[in-house]
Design an enzyme around this catalytic site. Structure first.
Site, PDB file in Angstrom:
ATOM      1  N   GLY A  20       0.826  -1.201   0.000  1.00 20.94           N
ATOM      2  CA  GLY A  20       0.000   0.000   0.000  1.00 20.94           C
ATOM      3  C   GLY A  20       0.854   1.243   0.000  1.00 20.94           C
ATOM      4  N   ALA A  23       3.143   0.980   3.457  1.00 24.23           N
ATOM      5  CA  ALA A  23       3.956  -0.159   3.869  1.00 24.23           C
ATOM      6  C   ALA A  23       3.795  -1.327   2.914  1.00 24.23           C
ATOM      7  CB  ALA A  23       3.561  -0.591   5.283  1.00 24.23           C
ATOM      8  N   ASP A 135      -8.455   4.154  11.675  1.00 24.00           N
ATOM      9  CA  ASP A 135      -8.494   3.817  10.249  1.00 24.00           C
ATOM     10  C   ASP A 135      -9.225   2.489  10.036  1.00 24.00           C
ATOM     11  OD1 ASP A 135      -8.066   4.333   7.562  1.00 24.00           O
ATOM     12  OD2 ASP A 135      -6.100   3.389   7.519  1.00 24.00           O
TER      13      ASP A 135
END
Length: 299
Positions: A20, A23, A135
């Site tokens: 992503g 990471a 998140d």
């Protein structure tokens, strides 16, 4: 050593499991124990200051204390040659983001299972460690081979968001727009569990209906919709088998003003139990515009 030349102590890295903006996650083996693990390596240009590095390491180490069956374990945290990483439990399964791509929607019964499991995990993290995820979304929820729901990146997310701010990417610092609470958009200094209750509501709406709250809009338009008088359709319009009580629960979880939401995870858990039992919920409908999802009394 991985195929891209990364070497980390006490780890043998194999295939990339996912990649992503922040990471890369590898399948790996912890050499000292022989157990299979997942290793998340932060992108090299991600962390910009010693303060943010220290915060990341501290919060990730705190995550290693979590002991809950619905939270992905963090085994180790470290730094090697300027690379920051943490070693996690390897979950052999799939994310609900991937499930949505294949199936389109999640059944009502499975959405209830997810709500119960995730609420329990986040209640544990908040009450015991005062950790807010920040998140929560289908990408961060997995189901393993035996059907157990797992929350990923709990407690780590917030430290990563701070690092994003240091990198100057302000539009990214608060989470993922589709599931972001108004509390995060307003950058409230005292974020608490109610921010995650909103994000869980947005996630459950997407799983149940196959649609995010505000589809077909830019990130900025979505952010504006969360805090403005905009609201998504009653979930029963897209998922006709959804019970009235579930639509009412999402209406309350997605209150734009956090004082109108469930005040804590325990109260939400009571209503989840009442929903299962076919009893009247504690929650009552909000006025139009007070929630990011409509609730139609007459259906």
């Amino acid at each position: 050593m991985s195929d891209d030349g990364i070497t980390l102590p006490n780890l043998r890295l194999f295939a990339v499991l996912g990649q992503g903006g922040t990471a890369t996650v590898y399948r790996a083996q912890q050499i000292s124990t022989g157990r299979p693990v997942a290793v998340k390596v932060l992108n090299a240009d991600f962390v910009r200051s010693e303060e943010d590095v220290g915060r990341f390491l501290h919060e990730a180490q705190a995550c290693a204390q979590f002991r809950h069956r619905n939270i992905v374990r963090v085994y180790d945290v470290g730094e090697q040659g300027g690379l920051y990483y943490f070693v996690m439990e390897l979950v052999e399964g799939y994310t609900f983001a991937r499930y949505l791509q294949r199936k389109g929607q999640v059944s009502v019964s499975d959405v209830l299972v997810i709500l119960e499991a995730v609420a329990g995990a986040l209640e544990y993290a908040w009450n015991k460690f005062r950790v807010v995820h920040c998140d929560l979304k289908p990408d961060n929820l997995m189901v393993d081979a035996d059907g157990t729901i797992k929350v990923m990146d709990l407690g780590v997310s917030r430290s990563l968001l701070t690092a994003r701010a240091a990198a100057g990417a302000h539009e990214e610092i608060m989470g993922t727009p589709a599931y972001m609470s108004p509390d995060q958009i307003y950058d409230l200094p005292d974020l608490d569990c109610r921010a995650d209750i909103y994000s869980l509501g947005a996630t459950a709406y997407h799983l149940l209906t196959g649609s995010v709250l505000f589809p077909g809009r830019t990130d900025q338009q979505v952010v504006d919709a969360h805090i403005g008088p905009n609201f998504a359709r009653d979930p029963r319009a897209l998922a006709p088998t959804a019970p009235r009580a579930l639509a009412l629960m999402l209406n309350r979880m997605l209150a734009k003003d956090r004082t109108l939401r469930y005040p804590n995870w325990e109260t939400l858990a009571v209503d989840i139990a009442r929903l299962y039992a076919g009893e009247t919920l504690l929650a009552t409908p909000l006025q139009p515009g007070e929630s990011s999802v409509a609730f139609m009394e007459e259906w």
